[in-house]
Design an enzyme around this catalytic site. Structure first.
Site, PDB file in Angstrom:
ATOM      1  N   GLU A 191       0.816  -1.086  -0.073  1.00 44.33           N
ATOM      2  CA  GLU A 191      -0.264  -0.096  -0.019  1.00 44.33           C
ATOM      3  C   GLU A 191       0.976   1.231   0.136  1.00 44.33           C
ATOM      4  O   GLU A 191       1.958   1.350   0.747  1.00 44.33           O
ATOM      5  CB  GLU A 191      -1.039  -0.039   1.287  1.00 44.33           C
ATOM      6  CG  GLU A 191      -1.591   1.293   1.805  1.00 44.33           C
ATOM      7  CD  GLU A 191      -2.141   1.131   3.149  1.00 44.33           C
ATOM      8  OE1 GLU A 191      -2.874   2.168   3.325  1.00 44.33           O
ATOM      9  OE2 GLU A 191      -1.771   0.313   3.784  1.00 44.33           O
ATOM     10  N   TRP A 192       0.500   2.005  -0.981  1.00 44.28           N
ATOM     11  CA  TRP A 192       1.081   3.593  -0.887  1.00 44.28           C
ATOM     12  C   TRP A 192       0.862   4.303   0.432  1.00 44.28           C
ATOM     13  O   TRP A 192      -0.459   4.524   0.666  1.00 44.28           O
ATOM     14  CB  TRP A 192       1.033   4.475  -2.122  1.00 44.28           C
ATOM     15  CG  TRP A 192       1.636   5.737  -1.993  1.00 44.28           C
ATOM     16  CD1 TRP A 192       1.178   6.970  -1.763  1.00 44.28           C
ATOM     17  CD2 TRP A 192       2.939   6.040  -2.641  1.00 44.28           C
ATOM     18  NE1 TRP A 192       2.214   7.727  -1.852  1.00 44.28           N
ATOM     19  CE2 TRP A 192       3.152   7.077  -2.329  1.00 44.28           C
ATOM     20  CE3 TRP A 192       4.255   5.022  -2.834  1.00 44.28           C
ATOM     21  CZ2 TRP A 192       4.287   7.743  -2.601  1.00 44.28           C
ATOM     22  CZ3 TRP A 192       5.171   5.591  -3.073  1.00 44.28           C
ATOM     23  CH2 TRP A 192       5.611   6.822  -2.912  1.00 44.28           C
ATOM     24  N   ASP A 247      14.697  -3.448  13.422  1.00 46.18           N
ATOM     25  CA  ASP A 247      15.605  -2.469  12.772  1.00 46.18           C
ATOM     26  C   ASP A 247      14.954  -1.287  12.642  1.00 46.18           C
ATOM     27  O   ASP A 247      14.809  -0.502  11.714  1.00 46.18           O
ATOM     28  CB  ASP A 247      15.678  -3.086  11.194  1.00 46.18           C
ATOM     29  CG  ASP A 247      16.880  -2.515  10.425  1.00 46.18           C
ATOM     30  OD1 ASP A 247      17.612  -1.860  11.207  1.00 46.18           O
ATOM     31  OD2 ASP A 247      16.807  -2.457   9.392  1.00 46.18           O
TER      32      ASP A 247
END
Length: 277
Positions: free
Chosen positions: A77-78, A182
């Site tokens: 998804e953007w 991370d």
């Protein structure tokens, strides 16, 4: 793979390992496409699994929806980014506590191979967190940095002392938390509604690890994030003093990948951690 054709690709800024593009689809959607030439088998599957695990964490920090993946790419998804605010930082801190509270069955992961950047990330699983940190996070990357010549003999000796002393350095025992793994500032996307997490190395770990990495590389309104987190789920006494212990792994990773001053920084962190013993 998405059931529709791609109308256009536009390169976007991003990480140094993969290529990132914004794709416009024929059905009107805009998506994020991540590729890596010569990606090892399972590379994008691991990231997709990590995102899906984080997405399942109830009131946790949201992540982009995984739309598709194969051995060549990952389609998400953007997410339209915005400017961080103090209020959004407080929401992020509370939501990160909720993500961690989701927990995990083991320290490490049973989901198959993992990576941090371009490096293999040992998955275990391990029964106790000090074992994960010693043999899944510190020892492999110390060995790789030593082979690369990016750490000196004193640093090697001091990190080896940390490994030996880990049961005493680790602080109060906690069950496995679901962590991003991370969590530097570049993997936090700020939007108009709050923060999203991307590029995880998700696994069962220690919640102080995510906070230590945010502290190591900096984050807008970090004090607000940490205060809101501690209010939502109070941290164990001495957690600030343990930050160097948790920062040692990502700095060793940087020593392997980039060399430079990271080897010396790893030695400094090891010596700071040993002062807890």
């Amino acid at each position: 793979m998405l059931g529709t054709a791609v109308e256009s690709f536009t390169p976007v800024g991003g990480g140094s390992i993969c290529e990132a593009r914004r794709a416009r689809l024929d059905d009107g959607r805009t998506v994020f496409v991540k590729t890596r030439a010569g990606a090892p088998p399972g590379f994008f599957r691991a990231e997709a699994i990590g995102l899906e695990r984080l997405a399942a964490a109830g009131d946790g920090v949201p992540v982009p929806q995984v739309l598709a993946h194969d051995e060549r790419c990952l389609v998400l998804e953007w997410v339209t980014t915005g400017v961080p605010s103090a209020a959004a930082a407080e929401r992020f801190g509370r939501a990160l506590a909720a993500t961690h509270r989701e927990g995990a069955d083991v320290f490490g992961s049973a989901d198959g191979p993992g990576w941090i950047g371009s490096l293999d990330l040992p998955q275990g699983p391990w029964e106790h967190w000090p074992d994960l940190w010693a043999y899944g996070r510190l020892e492999p990357y110390l060995r790789a940095a030593r082979k690369a010549g990016t750490v000196d003999k004193r640093t090697v000796a001091d990190v080896e002392k940390v490994i030996a002393e880990l049961p005493r350095l680790a602080g109060p025992a906690e069950p496995p938390a679901l962590i991003h793994g991370d969590l530097w500032a570049g993997n936090v996307l700020w939007t108009e509604t709050g923060a999203y997490l991307v590029d995880p190395a998700a696994h069962g770990g220690h919640r102080e690890t995510d906070l230590a990495m945010l502290t190591l590389f900096g984050l807008p309104h970090l004090d607000r994030v940490l205060a809101a987190y501690d209010e939502a789920w109070p941290l164990a006494p001495g957690w600030r003093e343990r930050l160097p212990l948790h920062q040692l792994h990502p700095v060793l990773v940087h020593a392997v990948l980039f060399g430079g001053s990271y080897g010396a920084q790893a030695g400094q962190l090891a010596r700071q951690a040993l002062r807890l013993a």
